[in-house]
Design a protein around this motif. Structure first.
Motif, PDB file in Angstrom:
ATOM      1  N   GLU A 122      13.622  84.973  84.050  1.00 54.11           N
ATOM      2  CA  GLU A 122      13.887  86.037  83.259  1.00 54.11           C
ATOM      3  C   GLU A 122      14.113  85.845  82.141  1.00 54.11           C
ATOM      4  OE1 GLU A 122      15.534  88.446  84.815  1.00 54.11           O
ATOM      5  OE2 GLU A 122      14.977  87.520  86.569  1.00 54.11           O
ATOM      6  N   GLU A 123      14.398  85.008  81.390  1.00 50.36           N
ATOM      7  CA  GLU A 123      13.958  84.426  79.766  1.00 50.36           C
ATOM      8  C   GLU A 123      12.873  85.123  79.451  1.00 50.36           C
ATOM      9  OE1 GLU A 123      14.302  80.845  76.232  1.00 50.36           O
ATOM     10  OE2 GLU A 123      14.830  80.250  78.539  1.00 50.36           O
ATOM     11  N   ILE A 124      11.679  84.327  80.015  1.00 52.96           N
ATOM     12  CA  ILE A 124       9.889  84.338  79.577  1.00 52.96           C
ATOM     13  C   ILE A 124      10.799  86.585  79.981  1.00 52.96           C
ATOM     14  CG2 ILE A 124       7.949  84.721  80.094  1.00 52.96           C
ATOM     15  CD1 ILE A 124       8.850  81.746  81.247  1.00 52.96           C
ATOM     16  N   LYS A 125      10.663  87.133  80.749  1.00 58.61           N
ATOM     17  CA  LYS A 125      10.349  88.268  80.543  1.00 58.61           C
ATOM     18  C   LYS A 125      11.460  88.833  79.440  1.00 58.61           C
ATOM     19  CE  LYS A 125      11.858  90.173  85.137  1.00 58.61           C
ATOM     20  NZ  LYS A 125      12.667  90.636  85.875  1.00 58.61           N
ATOM     21  N   ARG A 126      12.524  88.657  79.256  1.00 56.65           N
ATOM     22  CA  ARG A 126      12.850  89.573  77.953  1.00 56.65           C
ATOM     23  C   ARG A 126      12.199  88.864  76.521  1.00 56.65           C
ATOM     24  NH1 ARG A 126      17.826  86.614  80.410  1.00 56.65           N
ATOM     25  NH2 ARG A 126      17.729  84.647  79.800  1.00 56.65           N
ATOM     26  N   ASN A 127      11.923  87.455  76.561  1.00 55.79           N
ATOM     27  CA  ASN A 127      10.914  87.692  75.350  1.00 55.79           C
ATOM     28  C   ASN A 127       9.649  88.193  75.189  1.00 55.79           C
ATOM     29  OD1 ASN A 127      12.300  85.385  74.593  1.00 55.79           O
ATOM     30  ND2 ASN A 127      11.359  83.697  75.529  1.00 55.79           N
ATOM     31  N   ARG A 128       9.038  88.756  76.493  1.00 53.94           N
ATOM     32  CA  ARG A 128       7.870  89.790  76.143  1.00 53.94           C
ATOM     33  C   ARG A 128       8.473  90.797  76.254  1.00 53.94           C
ATOM     34  NH1 ARG A 128       3.235  87.908  79.094  1.00 53.94           N
ATOM     35  NH2 ARG A 128       2.757  89.791  79.385  1.00 53.94           N
ATOM     36  N   GLN A 129       9.573  91.604  76.441  1.00 50.39           N
ATOM     37  CA  GLN A 129      10.115  92.705  76.299  1.00 50.39           C
ATOM     38  C   GLN A 129      10.695  92.744  75.206  1.00 50.39           C
ATOM     39  OE1 GLN A 129      10.859  95.727  77.610  1.00 50.39           O
ATOM     40  NE2 GLN A 129       9.730  94.793  79.538  1.00 50.39           N
ATOM     41  N   ARG A 130      10.267  91.429  74.424  1.00 48.31           N
ATOM     42  CA  ARG A 130      10.992  91.862  72.348  1.00 48.31           C
ATOM     43  C   ARG A 130       9.597  91.485  72.226  1.00 48.31           C
ATOM     44  NH1 ARG A 130      13.724  86.340  69.854  1.00 48.31           N
ATOM     45  NH2 ARG A 130      13.502  87.202  67.793  1.00 48.31           N
ATOM     46  N   PHE A 131       8.524  90.937  72.395  1.00 48.13           N
ATOM     47  CA  PHE A 131       7.155  90.388  71.563  1.00 48.13           C
ATOM     48  C   PHE A 131       5.462  91.329  71.872  1.00 48.13           C
ATOM     49  CE2 PHE A 131      10.327  86.679  70.509  1.00 48.13           C
ATOM     50  CZ  PHE A 131       9.578  86.795  69.419  1.00 48.13           C
ATOM     51  N   ILE A 132       5.448  91.895  71.620  1.00 46.15           N
ATOM     52  CA  ILE A 132       5.081  93.283  71.960  1.00 46.15           C
ATOM     53  C   ILE A 132       3.795  93.606  71.144  1.00 46.15           C
ATOM     54  CG2 ILE A 132       6.861  94.689  73.147  1.00 46.15           C
ATOM     55  CD1 ILE A 132       6.419  96.646  70.805  1.00 46.15           C
ATOM     56  N   ASP A 133       2.641  93.705  71.869  1.00 45.66           N
ATOM     57  CA  ASP A 133       1.238  94.129  70.816  1.00 45.66           C
ATOM     58  C   ASP A 133       1.439  95.244  70.576  1.00 45.66           C
ATOM     59  OD1 ASP A 133       0.856  96.460  72.864  1.00 45.66           O
ATOM     60  OD2 ASP A 133      -0.461  94.763  74.149  1.00 45.66           O
ATOM     61  N   LYS A 134      -0.239  95.132  68.974  1.00 47.47           N
ATOM     62  CA  LYS A 134       0.397  96.300  68.650  1.00 47.47           C
ATOM     63  C   LYS A 134       0.210  97.848  69.267  1.00 47.47           C
ATOM     64  CE  LYS A 134      -2.120  95.628  65.925  1.00 47.47           C
ATOM     65  NZ  LYS A 134      -3.802  95.926  64.336  1.00 47.47           N
ATOM     66  N   LYS A 135      -0.637  98.275  70.323  1.00 48.53           N
ATOM     67  CA  LYS A 135      -0.428  99.594  71.210  1.00 48.53           C
ATOM     68  C   LYS A 135       1.149 100.063  71.387  1.00 48.53           C
ATOM     69  CE  LYS A 135      -2.390 101.457  75.140  1.00 48.53           C
ATOM     70  NZ  LYS A 135      -3.154 101.523  76.165  1.00 48.53           N
ATOM     71  N   SER A 136       1.454  98.218  72.037  1.00 49.69           N
ATOM     72  CA  SER A 136       2.915  99.079  72.421  1.00 49.69           C
ATOM     73  C   SER A 136       3.970  99.086  71.063  1.00 49.69           C
ATOM     74  CB  SER A 136       3.259  98.153  72.620  1.00 49.69           C
ATOM     75  OG  SER A 136       2.910  97.152  74.343  1.00 49.69           O
ATOM     76  N   LEU A 137       4.167  98.857  70.428  1.00 48.54           N
ATOM     77  CA  LEU A 137       4.501  98.913  69.140  1.00 48.54           C
ATOM     78  C   LEU A 137       4.459 100.710  68.363  1.00 48.54           C
ATOM     79  CD1 LEU A 137       6.259  98.067  66.343  1.00 48.54           C
ATOM     80  CD2 LEU A 137       3.929  97.318  65.184  1.00 48.54           C
ATOM     81  N   ARG A 138       2.567 100.702  68.916  1.00 41.32           N
ATOM     82  CA  ARG A 138       2.882 102.216  68.407  1.00 41.32           C
ATOM     83  C   ARG A 138       3.096 103.008  69.431  1.00 41.32           C
ATOM     84  NH1 ARG A 138      -2.725 100.418  68.249  1.00 41.32           N
ATOM     85  NH2 ARG A 138      -3.290 102.352  69.735  1.00 41.32           N
ATOM     86  N   GLU A 139       3.351 103.166  70.907  1.00 45.16           N
ATOM     87  CA  GLU A 139       4.264 104.014  71.666  1.00 45.16           C
ATOM     88  C   GLU A 139       5.526 103.415  70.747  1.00 45.16           C
ATOM     89  OE1 GLU A 139       2.609 102.087  75.274  1.00 45.16           O
ATOM     90  OE2 GLU A 139       0.317 103.335  74.550  1.00 45.16           O
ATOM     91  N   ASP A 140       6.317 102.661  70.954  1.00 47.40           N
ATOM     92  CA  ASP A 140       7.794 102.702  70.671  1.00 47.40           C
ATOM     93  C   ASP A 140       7.439 103.436  69.359  1.00 47.40           C
ATOM     94  OD1 ASP A 140       7.936 100.988  72.290  1.00 47.40           O
ATOM     95  OD2 ASP A 140       8.716  99.056  71.409  1.00 47.40           O
ATOM     96  N   LEU A 141       7.623 103.648  67.989  1.00 47.26           N
ATOM     97  CA  LEU A 141       7.433 104.217  66.888  1.00 47.26           C
ATOM     98  C   LEU A 141       6.924 105.864  67.293  1.00 47.26           C
ATOM     99  CD1 LEU A 141       7.095 101.258  64.352  1.00 47.26           C
ATOM    100  CD2 LEU A 141       9.215 102.295  65.496  1.00 47.26           C
ATOM    101  N   GLY A 142       5.614 105.747  67.827  1.00 46.67           N
ATOM    102  CA  GLY A 142       5.643 107.403  68.227  1.00 46.67           C
ATOM    103  C   GLY A 142       3.888 107.470  67.174  1.00 46.67           C
TER     104      GLY A 142
END
Length: 596
Positions: free
Chosen positions: A353-373
């Motif tokens: 569960e801790e690993i899953k939370r960390n993977r949700q927190r630290f993302i790559d550039k593509k996911s970052l762009r999608e979050d911000l649109g």
């Protein structure tokens, strides 16, 4: 024009073309197709729209009955399309019924409706019936299909054929509960798995077994699969028990004992195959004497410690990464060895569960762009300005794939949103602040810097969504761009806007040296800034031909002819496709007193 003959329900492509040829009075479908420059096989399958045009068919006639890589209809799976024979049901042919799609499937060996085996060999020429050869009712040699002898099919053969063809039949009661009424899209792959696992191979690689070429070979190949499916669940339980008992190394884990067969079975993870997973769990639970059952019992037991494979499935990464992380001590877990080189890894559910939370927190550039649109270039601006800094590698938690902290990006967006104010003038969305809006890269970076530092505030009521949807005052954005722009000049877009000239004409005049400008690198190309003095000097020297023609009430073509007749040469023109554009008239060359 081919006569209007439409495919019948569940008619095969080969059968339809045979019937189409017969309607055109062709005895052999091969001759019919050849007369249109076609040949049955990949040519028609890959270019069905072209074949429709050549044959004079309505658009979309062939597509619903054409085999493909991943069709919703399992009968049309290209992988299991018969390429070496074209079996038929003599009874169906005698009743003038269409060639059924299921006859084309490698694992269909009988006609479900008449419960007879398919026939693929001509008793007269002793050759196999082939696709794209022969007629609708006859072999290529002329032998009539309705004269073929019929042989009754077994219940197992009928049940498999009914399963693939998605037909209801009493023999489907022999099958596992889920398969009695449902046909998975990948049923062909599953039958191949069951059949190849029971076949003998010289290399021991059962998944490499070839597909049968004849109906008789198909019956022999499917014998093991029929036994497992049609004697449910006894035959499947016996198969699992046999594999557990046949492990010479007595592996301590159930997956290791079952080997590659278990891995291939787990690939079929759809709900239609849940009966197989349930029975596998039942056998392992009651017969497996090892200490490590892997994730086979994960659905029936709540375990605090789980295998690396199950954890990897839950997290969404490869199990090898977890094993390597535990062995290096960067992830807490336990490893034990069995046999020679076998390493078994388990980790606690809380660690997962801790690993899953960390993977949700630290993302790559593509996911970052999608979050911000935002776009790729906008993201690069924010990163280069230091507002979205990648985390140092040594500070990242284990087993994450990205270096950008989603929380940092969220804090930036929240900070901008909290500083929103009431704006009554025209606004522009953040998503539109790009190099299509302005070619001034440094100016655009300055705008982003002002926004991130809260010196350029967002409009209230537009900050509830992604950063791309935030709106900002257009006048304030323009003021920042004006201040940051190179010198006091205008961009080509701005010159085009207030003069009415075409942008590519202005660009060409600059390139030819007629309009003085300052060039700079822009997005891999060249940007240009034009000073007011340069534009004024240009307008004192030249006038666009189209503008002069408009003032004189004539056409550019007519005015250009008059200039040519008087020996007045224009400058600045260039070829733009079939047209020549950008004519400039030197003012000094025009006779002021001479009417044009």
């Amino acid at each position: 024009m081919t006569a209007l003959v439409l495919p019948s329900d569940q008619e095969s492509l080969d059968g339809y073309l045979r019937r189409l040829a017969e309607s055109e009075f062709w005895a052999d479908v091969h001759d019919f197709l050849n007369s249109h420059g076609l040949q049955y096989g990949r040519q028609i399958v890959e270019n069905s729209d072209t074949a429709e045009q050549v044959l004079g068919l309505q658009a979309g006639t062939l597509i619903p009955i054409t085999p493909s890589l991943a069709p919703a209809n399992p009968r049309l799976k290209w992988r299991f399309e018969r390429h070496h024979n074209a079996p038929v049901c003599p009874t169906c042919i005698s009743m003038r019924k269409p060639h059924h799609q299921s006859w084309r499937h490698t694992f269909v060996t009988c006609c479900v409706e008449h419960e007879t085996r398919l026939v693929d060999t001509c008793p007269m020429c002793l050759e196999r019936f082939l696709t794209g050869r022969g007629g609708y009712q006859s072999c290529a040699c002329g032998f009539q299909f309705d004269r073929l002898e019929c042989e009754p099919a077994t219940e197992e053969e009928i049940s498999i054929a009914a399963l693939i063809s998605e037909q209801k039949h009493p023999t489907r009661s022999l099958l596992p509960p889920k398969l009695k009424s449902e046909t998975p899209p990948n049923i062909g792959e599953f039958l191949f798995f069951l059949a190849s696992a029971r076949s003998d191979t010289k290399t021991g690689k059962h998944g490499k077994a070839g597909l049968p070429r004849t109906v008789a070979e198909s019956r022999a190949f499917l014998r093991g699969a029929m036994a497992v499916l049609c004697d449910w669940p006894n035959a499947f339980r016996i198969e699992v028990s046999r594999r557990l008992a046949n492990d010479e190394n007595a592996s301590s884990s159930a997956p290791a004992r079952l080997g590659r067969w278990y891995q291939r079975l787990m690939e079929f993870n759809g709900d239609e195959y849940s009966d197989f997973r349930t029975e596998l769990t039942h056998v392992v639970k009651n017969e497996f004497d090892g200490i490590y059952s892997g994730n086979i019992q994960a659905s029936t037991q709540h375990r605090s410690w789980i295998s690396a494979a199950q954890a990897a499935w839950d997290i969404g990464i490869r199990a090898e990464r977890i094993v390597d992380a535990v062995s290096k001590g960067v992830v807490p877990g336990t490893q034990h060895h069995s046999g020679i080189g076998h390493r078994h890894t388990v980790i606690h559910q809380s660690t997962v569960e801790e690993i899953k939370r960390n993977r949700q927190r630290f993302i790559d550039k593509k996911s970052l762009r999608e979050d911000l649109g935002i776009s790729r270039k906008q993201c690069e601006f924010l990163i280069s300005n230091g507002f979205l800094k990648p985390s140092p590698l040594e500070e990242l938690p284990p087993l994450v794939d990205g270096v950008f902290d989603r929380g940092v990006a969220g804090d930036l967006v929240a900070k901008i949103a909290n500083a929103a104010t009431v704006i009554d003038c025209q606004t522009i969305a953040f998503r539109d602040l790009n190099l299509r809006f302005t070619t001034d890269t440094s100016g655009l970076q300055k705008v982003f810097d002002e926004i991130a530092n809260l010196r350029l505030n967002a409009k209230s009521g537009t900050t509830n969504g992604k950063l791309a949807d935030f709106h900002f005052a257009r006048t304030e954005v323009d003021a920042v761009l004006t201040e940051a722009r190179r010198g006091t000049g205008w961009t080509m877009q701005e010159v085009a806007q207030f003069t009415g000239w075409k942008g590519h004409c202005i660009s060409e005049w600059c390139r030819q040296g007629l309009l003085k400008h300052e060039a700079f690198d822009h997005a891999g190309g060249v940007g240009r800034v034009i000073e007011p003095e340069a534009l004024a000097r240009f307008q004192m020297q030249y006038v666009p031909l189209s503008e002069l023609a408009k003032q004189l009430g004539t056409s550019s073509r007519s005015l250009l002819k008059r200039f040519n007749d008087r020996g007045i040469q224009t400058v600045g023109s260039f070829q733009d496709g079939p047209a020549v554009r950008g004519h400039l008239v030197p003012i000094a060359s025009v006779w002021v007193g001479e009417p044009l």
